[in-house]
Design an enzyme around this catalytic site. Structure first.
Site, short mmCIF file in Angstrom:
data_model
loop_
_atom_site.label_atom_id
_atom_site.label_comp_id
_atom_site.label_asym_id
_atom_site.label_seq_id
_atom_site.Cartn_x
_atom_site.Cartn_y
_atom_site.Cartn_z
N LYS A 123 11.92 -27.40 24.36
CA LYS A 123 11.08 -27.69 25.53
C LYS A 123 9.84 -28.52 25.15
O LYS A 123 9.31 -29.25 25.97
CB LYS A 123 10.62 -26.40 26.20
CG LYS A 123 11.72 -25.43 26.58
CD LYS A 123 12.39 -25.80 27.87
CE LYS A 123 13.21 -24.70 28.51
NZ LYS A 123 14.29 -24.12 27.72
C1 LIG Z 1 15.56 -23.80 28.06
C2 LIG Z 1 16.50 -23.55 26.95
C3 LIG Z 1 17.87 -23.82 27.08
C4 LIG Z 1 18.48 -24.30 28.38
O1 LIG Z 1 18.03 -25.60 28.70
P1 LIG Z 1 18.22 -26.13 30.20
O2 LIG Z 1 17.57 -27.45 30.22
O3 LIG Z 1 17.54 -25.13 31.08
O4 LIG Z 1 19.68 -26.17 30.45
C5 LIG Z 1 18.68 -23.62 25.98
N1 LIG Z 1 18.19 -23.16 24.82
C6 LIG Z 1 16.88 -22.87 24.66
C7 LIG Z 1 16.41 -22.34 23.37
C8 LIG Z 1 15.99 -23.06 25.71
O5 LIG Z 1 14.70 -22.79 25.54
#
Ligand SMILES: *Cc1c(COP(=O)(O)O)cnc(C)c1O
Length: 508
Positions: A123
């Site tokens: 993120k």
């Molecule tokens: C947010 C997240 C996901 C999922 O990503 P999306 O964009 O919501 O599909 C997968 N793995 C981790 C570690 C995350 O923080």
């Protein structure tokens, strides 16, 4: 470039406004009215740039309210070596730029390590950039009110958004996380958050409860008015904000170029991209890259036991009326994947009435069906796989056994999917697998998978895992233990409006 609400209520909005507002007034998501082709000349140019340069150039295709100088300045700050501490020498094939590394496990498996940022999850790749885009958007619009970022998190977005927005002038941020469903480390990261403009609160329930609650607060006219009277307005840092999505396109294109450079693939050769998926933001960015012309054969959508997307892709039926599971990969414990709405917009060639209709069905009945061309085109681009916690653990153990490579449970779900796809189809196309978190962020599950012995708590697990794997844990995680708890409250999901106002310091 203009942006349309996927539900047609607001059309032809410029990029700065789409980012400033986050969610459109009609409840739809702002999305670019068309996708820009990645020409050969552009790919050639991008190959010669570092990550920040590539980011500025690709973002510039969509965020046309910003000059290239502005975007480059933001990208250099967002992706600096201080923020993304990729250890030099970790992997000889890793590009020496800005913390994004492609780690090749074999000729077919190439892991895109997106977790070297300040919160140890992917993120950060978008949320280190978004505050620059958002505050600049507000300046461009002559907005003088304070932007109040309201976040519902399944764990990782919350911390990454808090870190990105802390003490950013002209912004406040409030994060709601499900009390039921984040790891010890994730929770500790959030409740100890520093900064003068931040607020954090737990919600009784799961992520869907938190997300639905936050969406309600967003569209509550009384709360909007209260904020306005207090010189404030709501904005979003969830992946419903296009400013979150755009920076995610960059790393797929960049990784492809790095794979060409390292000799993993030839120029123009097709790859598959496999993404562990929750809210469908990360894989949607990969879809954008594919639709723009990046040579991608198949997008492999990997889910855990919450396999609503697997069924959707493979049958065309989106049915959220099913049991919700808490899994080892909590950031993917989601049954309503918001960004699928943007995918529908492109599958239906921009037919907003179609999208609005499907979203209404989902809202009212919990189910909708795609058929005809839209379903065929979904199946042409994507394939879905899911696995349970037993398989997740097995994959963590298997990969560590093969190459002493440590992966987190989300990444394990993706590798499991990529391997099953390859075994079932015989498709030997090199596959780029998104690794979305450091194993140390979900260390209890990883340690248990590797040793069969659960640790007393997450913090002990970090130390033990570090010893077992012979690898240091990221410094921001080891430092968590000694931090002071600032936000210990839990509220009911229908009290989010009042709580948000209180945390923002406005009178209701
Ligand atoms: C947010 C997240 C996901 C999922 O990503 P999306 O964009 O919501 O599909 C997968 N793995 C981790 C570690 C995350 O923080």
């Amino acid at each position: 470039m203009n942006y349309n609400s996927t539900r047609g209520g607001t059309l032809a909005v410029p990029s700065a406004r789409a980012i400033a507002e986050g969610l459109a007034r009609d409840g739809g998501l702002y999305t670019p009215e068309k996708l820009v082709p990645l020409t050969d000349e552009l790919m050639e140019e991008l190959a010669g740039l570092d990550y920040a340069g590539r980011a500025a150039r690709i973002l510039g295709l969509y965020l046309t309210d910003f000059t290239s100088e502005e975007l480059l300045t933001y990208a250099k700050k967002a992706y600096s070596a201080e923020k993304f501490a990729h250890p030099a020498g970790f992997d000889p094939t890793a590009p020496a730029v800005d913390g994004v590394a492609v780690r090749s496990l074999s000729k077919q498996e190439h892991v895109l390590e997106l977790f070297w940022g300040p919160t140890s999850a992917f993120k950060d790749m978008a949320l280190q950039m978004l505050p620059y885009l958002l505050t600049a958007s507000l300046r461009k619009l002559g907005e003088e009110r304070t932007a109040c970022i309201l976040v519902a998190t399944s764990g990782d977005t919350g911390k990454a958004a808090l870190e990105g927005f802390r003490d950013v002038p002209g912004t406040q941020i409030v994060v709601f996380y499900p009390n039921d469903g984040v790891s010890d480390v994730q929770k500790r990261q959030m409740i100890t958050q520093e900064g003068e403009n931040v607020g954090v609160c737990a919600v009784y329930g799961n992520f869907d409860d938190a997300q639905t609650g936050v969406k309600k607060v967003f569209s509550d006219p009384a709360i909007r008015e209260t904020l306005d009277k207090n010189g404030r307005f709501f904005s979003s840092a969830n992946s419903i904000n296009f400013g979150r999505l755009a920076p995610q396109i960059v790393y797929y294109v960049s990784a492809y170029l790095d794979m060409v450079k390292s000799g993993a693939i030839a120029r123009g050769e097709a790859i598959n991209i496999c993404v562990p998926t929750g809210n469908f933001g990360n894989i949607l960015a990969a879809y954008f890259a594919k639709a723009m012309g990046l040579p991608v054969k198949k997008l492999i959508c990997a889910s855990n036991a919450n396999n609503v997307l697997t069924d959707f892709i493979n049958t065309g039926v989106y049915d959220r009326r099913r049991e919700f599971f808490k899994t080892l990969s909590p950031s993917m414990d989601i049954l309503i994947s918001s960004n699928v709405e943007r995918l529908l917009y492109y599958l239906a060639d921009g037919d907003t009435a179609f999208v609005a209709g499907k979203m209404k069905e989902l809202n009212e009945n919990g189910i909708y069906t795609l058929d005809g061309e839209a379903a065929a085109s979904l199946k042409a681009d994507f394939i879905g796989y899911c696995c349970d916690d037993v398989q997740t653990r097995e994959t963590i153990r298997e990969v560590f056994g093969e190459s002493r490579y440590l992966i987190d449970p989300h990444t394990a779900v993706a590798i499991n999917a990529a391997r099953r796809y390859r075994a079932e189809t015989g498709d030997e196309t090199p596959t780029l697998i998104a690794s979305t978190a450091s194993a140390f962020k979900f260390c209890a599950g990883v340690l248990d998978a590797l040793t069969g012995t659960p640790a007393a708590d997450d913090f002990e697990a970090i130390e033990t895992l570090s010893a077992v794997a012979g690898q240091p844990a990221p410094a921001p995680l080891t430092g968590l233990r000694g931090k002071t708890v600032r936000f210990a409250e839990t509220v009911e999901k229908d009290a989010l409006g009042a709580t948000a106002c209180r945390l923002l310091g406005v009178e209701v």
